[in-house]
Design an enzyme around this catalytic site. Structure first.
Site, PDB file in Angstrom:
ATOM      1  CG  ASP A  76     -30.412 -81.395-106.353  1.00 43.58           C
ATOM      2  OD1 ASP A  76     -29.984 -80.477-107.078  1.00 43.58           O
ATOM      3  OD2 ASP A  76     -30.942 -82.427-106.796  1.00 43.58           O
TER       4      ASP A  76
HETATM    5  P1  AP5 Z   1     -27.634 -84.624-109.229  1.00 47.38           P
HETATM    6  O1  AP5 Z   1     -27.092 -83.824-110.337  1.00 47.38           O
HETATM    7  O2  AP5 Z   1     -27.118 -85.970-108.943  1.00 47.38           O
HETATM    8  O3  AP5 Z   1     -27.534 -83.990-107.937  1.00 47.38           O
HETATM    9  P2  AP5 Z   1     -26.703 -82.963-107.597  1.00 47.38           P
HETATM   10  O4  AP5 Z   1     -27.463 -82.498-106.432  1.00 47.38           O
HETATM   11  O5  AP5 Z   1     -26.385 -81.990-108.653  1.00 47.38           O
HETATM   12  O6  AP5 Z   1     -25.406 -83.878-107.165  1.00 47.38           O
HETATM   13  P3  AP5 Z   1     -24.043 -84.155-107.817  1.00 47.38           P
HETATM   14  O7  AP5 Z   1     -23.562 -85.428-107.264  1.00 47.38           O
HETATM   15  O8  AP5 Z   1     -24.068 -83.960-109.282  1.00 47.38           O
HETATM   16  O9  AP5 Z   1     -23.306 -83.034-107.130  1.00 47.38           O
HETATM   17  P4  AP5 Z   1     -22.730 -81.747-107.795  1.00 47.38           P
HETATM   18  O10 AP5 Z   1     -21.744 -82.147-108.833  1.00 47.38           O
HETATM   19  O11 AP5 Z   1     -23.798 -80.795-108.165  1.00 47.38           O
HETATM   20  O12 AP5 Z   1     -22.014 -81.164-106.586  1.00 47.38           O
HETATM   21  P5  AP5 Z   1     -20.586 -81.471-106.065  1.00 47.38           P
HETATM   22  O13 AP5 Z   1     -20.081 -82.816-106.437  1.00 47.38           O
HETATM   23  O14 AP5 Z   1     -19.758 -80.306-106.402  1.00 47.38           O
HETATM   24  O15 AP5 Z   1     -29.170 -84.517-109.378  1.00 47.38           O
HETATM   25  C1  AP5 Z   1     -30.043 -85.274-108.663  1.00 47.38           C
HETATM   26  C2  AP5 Z   1     -31.447 -84.907-108.975  1.00 47.38           C
HETATM   27  O16 AP5 Z   1     -31.540 -84.162-110.175  1.00 47.38           O
HETATM   28  C3  AP5 Z   1     -32.312 -86.111-109.156  1.00 47.38           C
HETATM   29  O17 AP5 Z   1     -33.106 -86.264-108.011  1.00 47.38           O
HETATM   30  C4  AP5 Z   1     -33.127 -85.807-110.407  1.00 47.38           C
HETATM   31  O18 AP5 Z   1     -34.485 -86.034-110.216  1.00 47.38           O
HETATM   32  C5  AP5 Z   1     -32.830 -84.361-110.659  1.00 47.38           C
HETATM   33  N1  AP5 Z   1     -32.891 -83.995-112.066  1.00 47.38           N
HETATM   34  C6  AP5 Z   1     -32.223 -84.539-113.114  1.00 47.38           C
HETATM   35  N2  AP5 Z   1     -32.599 -83.967-114.269  1.00 47.38           N
HETATM   36  C7  AP5 Z   1     -33.523 -83.021-113.954  1.00 47.38           C
HETATM   37  C8  AP5 Z   1     -34.294 -82.091-114.702  1.00 47.38           C
HETATM   38  N3  AP5 Z   1     -34.196 -82.001-116.027  1.00 47.38           N
HETATM   39  N4  AP5 Z   1     -35.127 -81.272-114.010  1.00 47.38           N
HETATM   40  C9  AP5 Z   1     -35.227 -81.333-112.674  1.00 47.38           C
HETATM   41  N5  AP5 Z   1     -34.542 -82.199-111.909  1.00 47.38           N
HETATM   42  C10 AP5 Z   1     -33.696 -83.026-112.546  1.00 47.38           C
HETATM   43  O19 AP5 Z   1     -20.859 -81.568-104.527  1.00 47.38           O
HETATM   44  C11 AP5 Z   1     -21.691 -80.702-103.822  1.00 47.38           C
HETATM   45  C12 AP5 Z   1     -21.282 -80.805-102.388  1.00 47.38           C
HETATM   46  O20 AP5 Z   1     -21.364 -82.157-101.958  1.00 47.38           O
HETATM   47  C13 AP5 Z   1     -19.857 -80.414-102.094  1.00 47.38           C
HETATM   48  O21 AP5 Z   1     -19.689 -79.043-101.963  1.00 47.38           O
HETATM   49  C14 AP5 Z   1     -19.616 -81.175-100.810  1.00 47.38           C
HETATM   50  O22 AP5 Z   1     -20.163 -80.528 -99.715  1.00 47.38           O
HETATM   51  C15 AP5 Z   1     -20.347 -82.453-101.030  1.00 47.38           C
HETATM   52  N6  AP5 Z   1     -19.490 -83.518-101.554  1.00 47.38           N
HETATM   53  C16 AP5 Z   1     -19.404 -83.965-102.821  1.00 47.38           C
HETATM   54  N7  AP5 Z   1     -18.537 -84.978-102.927  1.00 47.38           N
HETATM   55  C17 AP5 Z   1     -18.056 -85.209-101.688  1.00 47.38           C
HETATM   56  C18 AP5 Z   1     -17.129 -86.145-101.115  1.00 47.38           C
HETATM   57  N8  AP5 Z   1     -16.495 -87.062-101.855  1.00 47.38           N
HETATM   58  N9  AP5 Z   1     -16.887 -86.085 -99.775  1.00 47.38           N
HETATM   59  C19 AP5 Z   1     -17.533 -85.178 -99.030  1.00 47.38           C
HETATM   60  N10 AP5 Z   1     -18.406 -84.280 -99.499  1.00 47.38           N
HETATM   61  C20 AP5 Z   1     -18.662 -84.279-100.805  1.00 47.38           C
END
Ligand code: AP5
Ligand code: NA
Length: 346
Positions: free
Chosen positions: A300
């Site tokens: 997000d």
């Molecule tokens: P959530 O799914 O946790 O958030 P997200 O933003 O999707 O985060 P993720 O940790 O899943 O990341 P990702 O897998 O999408 O991205 P990636 O790992 O590729 O959702 C959180 C929110 O969703 C909550 O607040 C909740 O309320 C809401 N929600 C749940 N269900 C819902 C529903 N039905 N309707 C509405 N809202 C809902 O990473 C992305 C970027 O992060 C990368 O490109 C990089 O820049 C960085 N990154 C990731 N890992 C690392 C690392 N190890 N080191 C450095 N940078 C990193």
């Protein structure tokens, strides 16, 4: 303090305003509810005890959540100019709604909630196990959003007045007609419409409304698991993310003058920018394990950073680098929250 020169209301988003109830839990907590470490699911009756359990037994934290609202709050934080982004979603009339509104407004977001008196504000359980997070959303009031909210004159004017539109795949479970209406407005005015695959279950169970809106989508975001789930639901050969991205951008599009773009994140591996026949990679600065508070909201925040630059007409390169900056920042903070002033330099 004001760093940008974009106008108020240039960006409109719709989604589920949810209050996150976040706690570190042992693995057997997930097992008891038949959940996996990186799930994102909608709560069924059998999940309802989770919320009370988290509050009573696990020192849960309450954090502003909801995917689109998270992204817009992060965009506002980086823009440092209030009310650039407008948010629509449905809440109840309770303390949780007050908390959400306060967090959103203090970030500078212009929220216009539809309020349903007899339904509680939605919540999302965030179950943290090590560096993983499992989500269980109880949409409650958020599920009651109706299109007439967008048809109220003031809100209608806000939609017409915007130049960029962002809606999550999550909102497909709530109100596809509202999504189609916003998408049609964007199309009629030749303005960019951006969307997110949001979670594997969207492609698994909501493919029909997703395919209905996809011809309007100029930019589609997703992570690895979401792209794979889309490919599987389409019976595409899964595996190669680049190939999936190329097929995604090649799907039917209403405005062929603006070919679709896919932006796929893969955790600490490079972000893929996929356009017609090209695939570009944007490296991520890997964080050490001790720097990671929780990755909740990383995807997000990535979108929020991206949008903050996109609405200023910056190049995709700058937008993606700001996305990575924002994601890296919120990973060092609990949930999708930030601390201090933004430090992104183009
Ligand atoms: P959530 O799914 O946790 O958030 P997200 O933003 O999707 O985060 P993720 O940790 O899943 O990341 P990702 O897998 O999408 O991205 P990636 O790992 O590729 O959702 C959180 C929110 O969703 C909550 O607040 C909740 O309320 C809401 N929600 C749940 N269900 C819902 C529903 N039905 N309707 C509405 N809202 C809902 O990473 C992305 C970027 O992060 C990368 O490109 C990089 O820049 C960085 N990154 C990731 N890992 C690392 C690392 N190890 N080191 C450095 N940078 C990193
Ligand atoms: Na975080």
């Amino acid at each position: 303090r004001i760093s940008s020169n974009v106008r108020e209301g240039i960006l409109v988003g719709c989604g589920n305003p949810l209050l996150d109830i976040s706690a570190v839990v042992p693995l057997d907590f997930l097992q008891r509810y038949s959940m996996n470490e990186d799930d994102a699911i909608l709560a069924e009756d059998r999940h309802m005890p989770i919320y009370g359990e988290l509050v009573e037994g696990y020192r849960a934290e309450f954090l502003a959540g909801g995917s689109v609202q998270n992204s817009l709050r992060i965009a506002q934080w980086i823009l440092r100019q209030p009310k650039v982004a407008v948010f629509f979603g449905c809440v109840g009339e309770d303390r949780y709604a007050d908390i959400l509104k306060e967090k959103a407004s203090s970030a500078g977001l212009d929220v216009h909630y539809q309020v349903k008196r007899d339904v509680p504000t939605g919540t999302c359980a965030v179950l943290i196990t090590g560096t993983h997070r499992s989500l269980c959303a109880n949409l409650a009031a958020a599920n009651n959003f109706t299109i007439d909210h967008l048809e109220e004159p003031g809100n209608k004017a806000l939609v017409e007045n915007a130049q960029y539109y962002y809606i999550s795949g999550f909102f497909l479970t709530v109100n596809p007609p509202s999504i189609m209406q916003v998408a049609a407005t964007a199309h009629a005015k030749q303005r960019p419409f951006l969307m997110n695959l949001s979670a594997p279950f969207i492609s698994q169970f909501y493919m029909a409304p997703l395919l209905a809106v996809l011809p309007y989508v100029d930019i589609i975001f997703g992570n690895e698991a979401e792209a794979q789930a889309f490919a599987e639901a389409q019976n595409w050969p899964s595996g190669d993310l680049r190939e999936i991205g190329k097929r995604l951008v090649a799907l039917d599009k209403l405005n062929p003058a603006r070919p679709r773009i896919a932006i796929l994140t893969q955790g600490c591996d490079p972000v893929l920018l996929i356009q017609q026949d090209s695939v570009q990679e944007f490296p991520v600065t890997k964080l050490a394990v001790h720097e990671i508070v929780d990755t909740n909201g990383a995807g997000d925040a990535f979108v929020g950073g991206f949008l903050s630059q996109f609405v200023q007409g910056k190049s995709l390169d700058v937008c993606i680098r700001c996305g990575n900056y924002a994601a890296g920042h919120i990973i060092k903070n609990p949930g999708c929250t930030y601390s201090g002033e933004p430090e992104f330099v183009e």
